[in-house]
Design an enzyme around this catalytic site. Structure first.
Site, PDB file in Angstrom:
ATOM      1  N   ASP A 174      45.829 -18.965  59.278  1.00 59.04           N
ATOM      2  CA  ASP A 174      47.027 -18.214  59.665  1.00 59.04           C
ATOM      3  C   ASP A 174      47.063 -18.126  61.183  1.00 59.04           C
ATOM      4  O   ASP A 174      46.015 -18.110  61.836  1.00 59.04           O
ATOM      5  CB  ASP A 174      47.010 -16.808  59.069  1.00 59.04           C
ATOM      6  CG  ASP A 174      47.204 -16.804  57.566  1.00 59.04           C
ATOM      7  OD1 ASP A 174      47.874 -17.709  57.043  1.00 59.04           O
ATOM      8  OD2 ASP A 174      46.690 -15.885  56.911  1.00 59.04           O
ATOM      9  N   ASP A 181      53.392 -20.135  54.425  1.00 60.59           N
ATOM     10  CA  ASP A 181      53.831 -18.827  53.939  1.00 60.59           C
ATOM     11  C   ASP A 181      55.333 -18.659  54.146  1.00 60.59           C
ATOM     12  O   ASP A 181      56.038 -18.129  53.278  1.00 60.59           O
ATOM     13  CB  ASP A 181      53.096 -17.698  54.668  1.00 60.59           C
ATOM     14  CG  ASP A 181      51.598 -17.704  54.442  1.00 60.59           C
ATOM     15  OD1 ASP A 181      51.143 -18.241  53.408  1.00 60.59           O
ATOM     16  OD2 ASP A 181      50.873 -17.174  55.307  1.00 60.59           O
TER      17      ASP A 181
END
Length: 150
Positions: free
Chosen positions: A110, A126
């Site tokens: 991330d 995402d």
């Protein structure tokens, strides 16, 4: 399914993740817009918002089942609405992008960090899953018959 779209989105996702892994160390943050938007390298070993930490193989199995069903569904239903196929392709790309990380790295990379707006760090895959999910909801609201086909 729109395999070209899926491939392009996966390439974008993996490229951004590769840049993050090679240019930042764990938890290092690079301000793009200081105090608002940063690239922050995070290794997420859970699901959304870091839930269910260290359940990698559970997520791998679930992702295979969901992606497999979406591919099966679109192949079985040749006359499926093009908008639905487009939306499912976006969701599939996001799922596969994070699946690649889980299998290859054992965690999901991330990096998008919007400080003061959202406390969680997330990635391009995402975004694909969330945007695809929102578009799917709009399609279902607009055309209730789509829900019956799924």
């Amino acid at each position: 399914m729109y395999f070209t779209l899926i491939s392009i989105l996966i390439i974008i996702d993996q490229a951004i993740k590769w840049i993050s892994r090679t240019k930042l160390t764990k938890f290092e943050s690079y301000p793009v817009i200081d105090g608002f938007f940063h690239f922050t390298y995070v290794e997420n070993r859970g699901a959304a918002f870091g839930m269910l930490q260290n359940k990698t193989w559970f997520f791998v199995l679930i992702t295979f089942v969901v992606v497999g069903y979406m591919i099966y569904f679109t192949k079985k239903n040749k006359n499926i609405d093009k908008k639905l196929t487009f939306v499912l392709s976006i969701i599939t790309a996001g799922a596969i992008g994070n699946l690649i990380d889980r299998i290859w790295l054992g965690f999901v990379v991330d990096m998008f960090d919007f400080r003061g707006i959202w406390q969680f760090v997330f990635n391009f895959a995402d975004i694909c899953v969330v945007v695809g999910g929102i578009l799917l909801i709009f399609l279902i609201i607009k055309d209730k018959e789509i829900l019956e086909k799924i």
